[in-house]
Design a protein around this motif. Sequence first.
Motif, PDB file in Angstrom:
ATOM      1  N   SER A  88      57.616  16.708  74.339  1.00 40.81           N
ATOM      2  CA  SER A  88      56.617  16.462  75.411  1.00 40.81           C
ATOM      3  C   SER A  88      56.420  17.901  76.072  1.00 40.81           C
ATOM      4  O   SER A  88      57.450  18.138  76.950  1.00 40.81           O
ATOM      5  N   TYR A  90      54.780  17.948  78.780  1.00 38.49           N
ATOM      6  CA  TYR A  90      54.432  17.397  80.150  1.00 38.49           C
ATOM      7  C   TYR A  90      55.922  17.107  80.874  1.00 38.49           C
ATOM      8  O   TYR A  90      56.092  17.079  82.119  1.00 38.49           O
ATOM      9  N   GLN A  91      56.773  16.449  80.114  1.00 38.18           N
ATOM     10  CA  GLN A  91      57.974  15.877  80.327  1.00 38.18           C
ATOM     11  C   GLN A  91      59.008  17.131  80.315  1.00 38.18           C
ATOM     12  O   GLN A  91      60.299  17.121  80.543  1.00 38.18           O
ATOM     13  N   GLN A 202      60.559   6.873  77.835  1.00 36.78           N
ATOM     14  CA  GLN A 202      60.361   8.280  77.753  1.00 36.78           C
ATOM     15  C   GLN A 202      59.410   8.458  76.489  1.00 36.78           C
ATOM     16  O   GLN A 202      58.439   9.114  76.700  1.00 36.78           O
ATOM     17  N   THR A 206      55.336   9.218  75.991  1.00 37.45           N
ATOM     18  CA  THR A 206      54.957  10.647  75.462  1.00 37.45           C
ATOM     19  C   THR A 206      53.913  10.003  74.124  1.00 37.45           C
ATOM     20  O   THR A 206      52.558  10.661  74.004  1.00 37.45           O
ATOM     21  N   ASP A 211      52.019  10.857  79.497  1.00 34.35           N
ATOM     22  CA  ASP A 211      52.925  11.760  80.172  1.00 34.35           C
ATOM     23  C   ASP A 211      51.919  12.756  80.764  1.00 34.35           C
ATOM     24  O   ASP A 211      52.387  13.360  81.695  1.00 34.35           O
ATOM     25  N   LYS A 216      56.110  15.115  84.771  1.00 28.69           N
ATOM     26  CA  LYS A 216      57.678  14.694  84.631  1.00 28.69           C
ATOM     27  C   LYS A 216      58.103  14.056  85.706  1.00 28.69           C
ATOM     28  O   LYS A 216      58.856  13.000  85.334  1.00 28.69           O
ATOM     29  N   SER A 219      56.942  10.232  84.832  1.00 33.12           N
ATOM     30  CA  SER A 219      57.730   9.781  83.759  1.00 33.12           C
ATOM     31  C   SER A 219      59.121   9.545  83.997  1.00 33.12           C
ATOM     32  O   SER A 219      59.596   8.475  83.580  1.00 33.12           O
ATOM     33  N   ASP A 220      59.730  10.461  84.367  1.00 26.10           N
ATOM     34  CA  ASP A 220      61.207  10.253  84.885  1.00 26.10           C
ATOM     35  C   ASP A 220      61.508   8.995  85.733  1.00 26.10           C
ATOM     36  O   ASP A 220      62.463   8.126  85.487  1.00 26.10           O
ATOM     37  N   SER A 223      61.077   5.671  83.730  1.00 28.33           N
ATOM     38  CA  SER A 223      62.363   5.876  82.840  1.00 28.33           C
ATOM     39  C   SER A 223      63.629   5.437  83.748  1.00 28.33           C
ATOM     40  O   SER A 223      64.474   4.675  83.282  1.00 28.33           O
TER      41      SER A 223
END
Length: 331
Positions: A88, A90-91, A202, A206, A211, A216, A219-220, A223
């Motif tokens: 990912s 973006y992550q 996560q 994606t 994402d 990030k 997404s974090d 998750s």
Amino acid sequence: MPAVEILTARAFAPKMPIALGQLLLHCDSPIGMRARAGANLMTSLRGLLLRHIVRNTCLSAGHCSGSAPLVCRQPASCAAQWLLSPHSEYQRRDHAQPVVLHADLCDARTIALRVVIFGKRAISQQTAIWSAIAQAGTAGLIDGSARLRWTVQAGPVRLISAAEWADGPVPARLWANVFGLTGSHGGSFARQLANMAHDMTQFALTDAGLDADLGKPGSDQRSDEARQFVLDAMSQISQQWHEAQIDQLGARFSRSNRGYFDLSGVSGLIELDGNLDAVAPWLSLSTLWGLGGRKSFGMGRVHYLNDDGCSWPREDESRSAPPPEQIRRVS
């Protein structure tokens, strides 16, 4: 920030597509390898199949290595890159491989192989994956001093969502039969289940392309919410090991990571007693995704039974080989 519907209100279960396929590998000679991870049917079979999947999906297979297309000329658009190590942008992290293989010995010459493909991007390569398994049988697998070859038979492929797999009635008590769970005490089951919820969320973000909108931090956050939800729910459930044993399987060298991995873990039955409704979606999804960090070596498998000794969820009975009338030959 846009509303994100990737998580349901019920335990944050991701709504990503999953393809379930059952294959029978009919071998031309008796199988000498044992079924336990590291000993080494699952590990060798998985490595062979993934190498063929790479060759089938890589846009410039002639320029890629056998196990990881690190020198692919078109890495941004290459399906092999996504199947082996989804990334990912973006992550800024790698995700678990979206193709999970579960192998069981039916008899001395037959392997029942369940193929689980997570996410729409990986499912788009389903034809290549099935073809790769057939091609791998033609090439064969070294079994001792002989080469094991097979022909492939497959039943119909089921396409469902993760939420659909996780739906259904939940028993008041479950027995979790686990193999190779990292850690040596009961608390590791709850932690590994919570980590699975985090990683699966996560991956789902994606795969759905969400994402890019969340970035990030977003997404974090989602998750971490999934992980904490499972930890909180499991803290209210009694967890007791039965017939537990430590599996000292030694270490195995990984060519892709260029290091040794300790394959030891704990196996046995865990009794889960309490209100399982909240955490049931993640429990059922663990039968497909697996638990722990050694899934690539055939460990981390889990199978649930209710008090009557029946599989839960009921759909998990599809792990067995399909009946002959449902089997068709794959060329």
